[in-house]
Design an enzyme around this catalytic site. Structure first.
Site, PDB file in Angstrom:
ATOM      1  N   SER A  54       0.811  -1.229   0.000  1.00  0.00           N
ATOM      2  CA  SER A  54       0.000   0.000   0.000  1.00  0.00           C
ATOM      3  C   SER A  54       0.833   1.263   0.000  1.00  0.00           C
ATOM      4  O   SER A  54       0.336   2.343  -0.304  1.00  0.00           O
ATOM      5  CB  SER A  54      -0.939   0.031   1.212  1.00  0.00           C
ATOM      6  OG  SER A  54      -0.197   0.038   2.417  1.00  0.00           O
ATOM      7  N   ASP A 348      -4.786   7.669   8.034  1.00  0.00           N
ATOM      8  CA  ASP A 348      -5.561   6.702   8.808  1.00  0.00           C
ATOM      9  C   ASP A 348      -4.632   6.086   9.857  1.00  0.00           C
ATOM     10  O   ASP A 348      -3.560   6.621  10.116  1.00  0.00           O
ATOM     11  CB  ASP A 348      -6.241   5.660   7.899  1.00  0.00           C
ATOM     12  CG  ASP A 348      -5.254   4.794   7.122  1.00  0.00           C
ATOM     13  OD1 ASP A 348      -4.076   4.722   7.513  1.00  0.00           O
ATOM     14  OD2 ASP A 348      -5.664   4.185   6.111  1.00  0.00           O
ATOM     15  N   HIS A 351      -1.516   4.526   7.452  1.00  0.00           N
ATOM     16  CA  HIS A 351      -0.890   5.141   6.282  1.00  0.00           C
ATOM     17  C   HIS A 351      -0.642   6.633   6.453  1.00  0.00           C
ATOM     18  O   HIS A 351      -1.508   7.357   6.935  1.00  0.00           O
ATOM     19  CB  HIS A 351      -1.777   4.914   5.057  1.00  0.00           C
ATOM     20  CG  HIS A 351      -2.069   3.476   4.814  1.00  0.00           C
ATOM     21  ND1 HIS A 351      -3.220   2.871   5.273  1.00  0.00           N
ATOM     22  CD2 HIS A 351      -1.348   2.518   4.189  1.00  0.00           C
ATOM     23  CE1 HIS A 351      -3.202   1.591   4.926  1.00  0.00           C
ATOM     24  NE2 HIS A 351      -2.076   1.352   4.267  1.00  0.00           N
TER      25      HIS A 351
END
EC number: 3.1.1.-
Length: 375
Positions: A54, A348, A351
């Site tokens: 990610s 978040d 991240h």
């Protein structure tokens, strides 16, 4: 009140144990600059080609059967037209800033986007998948794209380019491309520390070597397919991720701070990784290949240690929701969102924010200048 907090903390820990099956990470560090609409071509870099998790997935998970997606608000809040592209961020990723800086394109698209034209493919794509890792077990936890499949997609990509420009020109194009690899956090945070399978088989030291051996195999695969300029990111201080603090700290609600024992695992891994990459470089140097280690740990840790120096206010919680556990579907259109995303190191609970990614890019820019000089 403290008793209530303890009960709540236990409940949260149980939820997080399940939720950690659906996570992955990124990297971080100061002040955002406006993007240029027309990137200027630097040197002879032909394309940017990206692999990993990610940290560098711009939306490939949108096109696969996994719950680990983020193609909905508030993700993309600060992206162009507030578009939730599938990036686990409020805006752009490090690789977007790199692509713009080296002059190949403004943002790196996901390879699996069926609407990509040949020109978009030629200038570069990301094969990365949020939730993936070097350990083959890691991507099975969230049903995402494993690293070998990302390499297979790259082979498919080469065939598409060959159909457009011919074999010789395609091979030259690949040799002049910049390759970016960023993964590993999920192997430790999701896999080793959360699920007991690997801990029953490996000590932490043995597992670090196992992960690096898989990374080595992948880098060798890239080289065999024509990659000649490869950057490999190390781990961030994983003990400072908000979700790790929430799950593993005994004071997650009252005294949030980095958990040193987790971050020490990252520093030890990074040391071993640098040694391995140096050995690989010696073996490939005569073939014109260069492998560059990217230090993610220290720039991120500097921001966390002295956030105000870099223009941040909140370090140990994310901007979305409570900031303690939200990511992916738990950070959604109904979630609370902080009024100033640029004040938060994390968007978040896992991240980094766009500002953090840009700060990291700035710290890595001298390395990319060196890489550009080697073309």
């Amino acid at each position: 009140m403290r008793s209530h907090h303890r009960h709540f903390s236990s409940y949260v820990s149980f939820i997080l144990f399940l939720f950690l099956f659906f996570i992955s990470f990124s990297s971080s560090t100061s002040k955002l600059e406006p993007a240029k609409s027309e990137p200027k071509r630097k040197h002879s870099v032909s394309a940017i080609l990206v692999f990993g998790d990610s940290t560098v997935d711009p939306g490939n998970n949108n096109y696969i059967d996994t719950v680990f997606k983020c193609n909905f608000p508030p993700y993309g809040l600060d992206f162009r037209n507030k578009t939730p592209t599938g990036r686990f961020c409020n805006g752009r990723l490090v690789t977007d800033f790199i692509a713009s800086y080296i002059g190949v394109k403004e943002n790196v698209p996901p390879y699996l986007d069926p609407n990509l034209g040949i020109n978009e493919l030629i200038s570069g794509v990301s094969f990365a998948s949020a939730g993936s890792g070097y350990d083959p077990l890691t991507p099975t936890i969230t049903n995402v794209i494993d690293i070998p499949t990302q390499l297979e997609y790259f082979r498919e990509y080469k065939r598409k380019l060959e159909g457009k420009m011919g074999k010789q020109e395609m091979e030259k194009h690949i040799e002049e491309a910049m390759f970016c690899v960023s993964a590993g956090t999920n192997d430790f945070v999701i896999n080793y520390f959360t699920i007991p399978i690997r801990r029953k088989t490996f000590t932490i030291e043995a597992y670090q070597q196992f992960v690096i051996s898989n990374l080595k195999q992948f880098i060798q695969g890239l080289w065999k397919e024509g990659a000649r300029k490869i950057t490999v990111a190390g781990l961030p201080p994983i003990g400072c991720l908000p979700i790790v603090i929430t799950l593993f700290s005994g004071e997650a609600l009252t005294n949030r701070r980095c958990i040193d024992r987790f971050s020490t695992v990252a520093t030890n891994y990074n040391f071993l990784l640098q040694k391995q990459l140096a050995l690989m470089q010696v073996g490939l140097a005569h073939l014109g290949s260069k492998i560059f280690y990217l230090d993610v740990y220290n720039p991120v840790y500097e921001v966390i240690r002295d956030p105000r120096k870099f223009g941040f206010e909140e370090v140990f919680s994310g901007c979305c929701g409570s900031g303690y556990l939200e990511a992916s579907f738990l950070c959604n259109p109904k979630s609370y969102v902080c009024p100033n995303t640029s004040a938060y190191v994390f968007f978040d609970s896992i991240h980094p924010s766009e500002k953090t990614y840009f700060s990291l890019f700035r710290s890595l820019r001298p390395i990319y200048d060196s890489i550009l000089g080697s073309f």
